[in-house]
Design a protein around this motif. Structure first.
Motif, PDB file in Angstrom:
ATOM      1  N   ILE A 113       0.878  -1.173   0.000  1.00 51.81           N
ATOM      2  CA  ILE A 113       0.000   0.000   0.000  1.00 51.81           C
ATOM      3  C   ILE A 113       0.909   1.215   0.000  1.00 51.81           C
ATOM      4  CG2 ILE A 113      -1.608   1.401   1.352  1.00 51.81           C
ATOM      5  CD1 ILE A 113      -2.922  -1.127   2.320  1.00 51.81           C
ATOM      6  N   LEU A 114       0.625   2.121  -0.899  1.00 54.79           N
ATOM      7  CA  LEU A 114       1.340   3.383  -0.955  1.00 54.79           C
ATOM      8  C   LEU A 114       0.312   4.478  -0.759  1.00 54.79           C
ATOM      9  CD1 LEU A 114       4.190   4.515  -3.116  1.00 54.79           C
ATOM     10  CD2 LEU A 114       2.122   5.903  -3.122  1.00 54.79           C
ATOM     11  N   SER A 138      -1.383  12.054  -8.883  1.00 57.62           N
ATOM     12  CA  SER A 138      -2.742  12.294  -9.385  1.00 57.62           C
ATOM     13  C   SER A 138      -2.728  12.629 -10.875  1.00 57.62           C
ATOM     14  CB  SER A 138      -3.429  13.398  -8.582  1.00 57.62           C
ATOM     15  OG  SER A 138      -2.716  14.602  -8.659  1.00 57.62           O
ATOM     16  N   SER A 139      -1.699  13.277 -11.336  1.00 53.18           N
ATOM     17  CA  SER A 139      -1.587  13.561 -12.770  1.00 53.18           C
ATOM     18  C   SER A 139      -1.345  12.284 -13.568  1.00 53.18           C
ATOM     19  CB  SER A 139      -0.450  14.547 -13.032  1.00 53.18           C
ATOM     20  OG  SER A 139      -0.742  15.795 -12.459  1.00 53.18           O
ATOM     21  N   ALA A 140      -0.499  11.407 -13.052  1.00 50.05           N
ATOM     22  CA  ALA A 140      -0.177  10.166 -13.758  1.00 50.05           C
ATOM     23  C   ALA A 140      -1.400   9.257 -13.889  1.00 50.05           C
ATOM     24  CB  ALA A 140       0.950   9.437 -13.039  1.00 50.05           C
ATOM     25  N   PHE A 141      -2.261   9.249 -12.868  1.00 46.27           N
ATOM     26  CA  PHE A 141      -3.434   8.376 -12.879  1.00 46.27           C
ATOM     27  C   PHE A 141      -4.722   9.123 -13.220  1.00 46.27           C
ATOM     28  CE2 PHE A 141      -0.409   5.985 -10.342  1.00 46.27           C
ATOM     29  CZ  PHE A 141      -0.521   4.734 -10.920  1.00 46.27           C
ATOM     30  N   LEU A 172      -3.100  -1.719  -8.550  1.00 45.62           N
ATOM     31  CA  LEU A 172      -2.153  -2.107  -9.600  1.00 45.62           C
ATOM     32  C   LEU A 172      -1.775  -3.558  -9.332  1.00 45.62           C
ATOM     33  CD1 LEU A 172       0.168   1.019  -9.495  1.00 45.62           C
ATOM     34  CD2 LEU A 172      -1.765   0.608 -10.990  1.00 45.62           C
ATOM     35  N   TYR A 173      -1.931  -4.374 -10.330  1.00 43.00           N
ATOM     36  CA  TYR A 173      -1.656  -5.798 -10.160  1.00 43.00           C
ATOM     37  C   TYR A 173      -0.708  -6.259 -11.247  1.00 43.00           C
ATOM     38  CZ  TYR A 173      -2.377 -10.832 -10.145  1.00 43.00           C
ATOM     39  OH  TYR A 173      -2.180 -12.174 -10.105  1.00 43.00           O
TER      40      TYR A 173
END
Length: 72
Positions: A18-19, A53-56, A67-68
């Motif tokens: 968890i991040l 937040s920009s990346a996702f 993310l898996y």
């Protein structure tokens, strides 16, 4: 954060991460005491430039994603 701590402890798997990212423009001065009070054992970062937040493409706070990666 207490709910995520509970999930982290229940899963208890070294391959599960968890991040938690605080998207606070106030930086460590604002987000740090919140992290300190929660005392989580998973990874916490402060992203005052909103890179995550920009990346996702997150537009709401809080947001979450899973993310898996399958074992190779």
């Amino acid at each position: 954060m207490p709910v995520w701590q509970q999930v982290y402890e229940e899963i208890n798997d070294p391959d599960f991460v968890i991040l938690c990212a605080a998207e606070d423009t106030g930086g460590e001065a604002v987000a740090g005491p919140i992290f300190d009070a929660a005392n989580p054992t998973y990874i916490q970062i402060v992203d005052e430039n909103h890179v995550i937040s920009s990346a996702f493409n997150f537009v709401n706070v809080p947001s979450a994603c899973l993310l898996y990666t399958s074992p190779s």
